[in-house]
Structures are given as C-alpha cells and as structure tokens.
Design an enzyme around this catalytic site. Structure first.
Site, PDB file in Angstrom:
ATOM      1  N   ASP A  22       0.865  -1.163   0.000  1.00  0.00           N
ATOM      2  CA  ASP A  22       0.000   0.000   0.000  1.00  0.00           C
ATOM      3  C   ASP A  22       0.915   1.230   0.000  1.00  0.00           C
ATOM      4  OD1 ASP A  22      -2.401   1.598   0.456  1.00  0.00           O
ATOM      5  OD2 ASP A  22      -1.685   1.793   2.516  1.00  0.00           O
ATOM      6  N   ASP A  35      -0.099   5.203   1.140  1.00  0.00           N
ATOM      7  CA  ASP A  35      -0.278   6.145   2.247  1.00  0.00           C
ATOM      8  C   ASP A  35      -0.315   5.414   3.584  1.00  0.00           C
ATOM      9  OD1 ASP A  35      -0.553   8.730   0.866  1.00  0.00           O
ATOM     10  OD2 ASP A  35      -2.304   7.794  -0.047  1.00  0.00           O
ATOM     11  N   LYS A  67     -10.509  -1.275  -2.262  1.00  0.00           N
ATOM     12  CA  LYS A  67     -10.390  -2.100  -1.062  1.00  0.00           C
ATOM     13  C   LYS A  67     -11.628  -1.894  -0.189  1.00  0.00           C
ATOM     14  CE  LYS A  67      -5.408  -1.236  -1.251  1.00  0.00           C
ATOM     15  NZ  LYS A  67      -4.249  -0.546  -0.643  1.00  0.00           N
TER      16      LYS A  67
END
Length: 229
Positions: A13, A15, A138
C-alpha cells in the site's frame, strides 16, 4: 526472534505504509469538511484506505455532485504534498528489491501516487495499481490480484504490507500474507505480524528466484510465526 518469510512478490500500500502523507491528507479533508459544514475528524476516521469518491459519497450532503467534488479533492491533493515523507527504512528496502518482485497497490489515483512517491523520495515500481485501474476499491481483492498477476506471481505467495483495515481485508481476500505496518489494531490486524516501520527489515533473493524477507524483533511475540510462505 525475527520472523523469516519467503515470497515470490511483495505488494505495498502507499499512504501510511510507504509514505507518511498524514499532514497533506488532513488538510485536504479539512477543506472538504469546511465546504460542506461537516466534521473533519469523522471523515478522516473513515477515509483511510478508501478511494476518494467512496469517501465523498459516504459523507457529502444529499444532492452533492460526487463526481465534481471528487475531482475538486483530487486537485487539492495534487497541489499539496507538503510534509509528505517516506516511512523510515522504506527507501532502503525498496532499493534492495528486484524491480520485477514488488508492486504498489494504492487507493490513490495514479497521478497522485506518482506525486506522493516523488515527494517522499521513493522510486516507482514497474507495476502500479491505483484507484484508476480497478472497478472496486479495497476491501475488494481486485487490486492485489491484479498486481500479483502483472508480476507473474501467485497471490498465495505474495506478502502484503498494509496499515489500514480495508487494505488488510483486501489482502486476506486475495489470499496474500498480510503484514501490518504501524499502529492499526482493528479486527483484520489481530494475530498478524506487525512492524512499526521498515527499520531493520531485510530482503534478499532466495532460492527459486524468490525473496527471503526478515522482519525484526519488533514483531510481537503473540503473532503467528511462519517459517515460509
């Protein structure tokens, strides 16, 4: 003791996982909240790991043009990367990885991902799956499955680094092996290996053209220990 994993690929991922963009994200959603008389804290509590359009749809007042507000928010994000830095150890780990063995899977749009990675001084991988590249964000596994496929790997042999509940759920749904980055302690994080950051994380090429990943002693003793994956 350190946790040793073997994997074909590593999926990250962005951030909160590779990039600390907390300051910029807070500023953008605070602007949005002021525009609509909303509570910024409430929005920020649910926005992490989610695509911008989905957060707008969940919080904007009835009648709001979600597409227009999303475009405005994206413009704000692109113009403001101040305070964006790499998570400690991320640059060193990525530099050690073969380019064909790692990918970025982010809920940010592609242009924003490029800008934030650059602002943090991190390299872009050959495979970047952004919000623009999936039909469902997601916790759908679509992004992780797409990344594993483009890398030519088996999702069941991919290690995913995630810091948010939605991302951890997506990794599990894809059949990957999730590692929690940072303090998130939601249901999907329970019993998972955890690192504070990438300080002390080591990765080297292993047998069968795979990767040997060593997570340091910061992994809690209560987590499940796997000798291989």
């Amino acid at each position: 003791m350190p946790l040793v994993l073997t994997a074909q690929t590593l999926l990250f991922d962005m951030d909160g996982t590779l990039v600390d963009s907390t300051e910029a994200v807070a500023r953008t959603w605070s602007r949005f909240a002021r525009r609509h008389g909303l509570d910024a804290g409430t929005i920020l509590a649910s926005a992490h790991g989610q695509r911008t359009a989905e957060t707008v749809a969940a919080h904007a007042p009835p009648g709001t043009d979600v597409e227009a507000e999303t475009a405005w928010l994206v413009g704000q994000d692109l113009a403001d990367t101040g305070g964006t830095v790499a998570v400690p150890g991320a640059a060193e780990l990525l530099a050690a990885l073969p380019p064909h063995r790692w990918a970025l899977v982010t809920s940010a749009g592609r242009e924003l991902a490029v800008r934030r990675m650059a602002a943090a001084g991190l390299p872009l991988p050959d495979v970047l799956i952004s919000a623009d590249d999936v039909r469902e964000g997601k916790p759908s596994p679509e992004g992780f499955l797409a990344a594993a496929e483009r890398l030519g790997g088996d999702p069941a042999r991919a290690v995913v680094f995630e810091d948010a509940e939605l991302g951890l759920l997506a990794a599990r749904a894809a059949g990957c092996f999730p590692v929690v980055v940072g303090p998130h302690d939601g249901p999907a994080a329970q019993g998972r290996p955890r690192i504070t950051d990438y300080t002390g994380v080591a990765c080297a090429s292993s047998f069968e053209d795979g990767l040997r990943l060593v997570l340091p002693d910061s992994v809690p003793a209560r987590t499940a220990v796997l000798a291989s994956h």
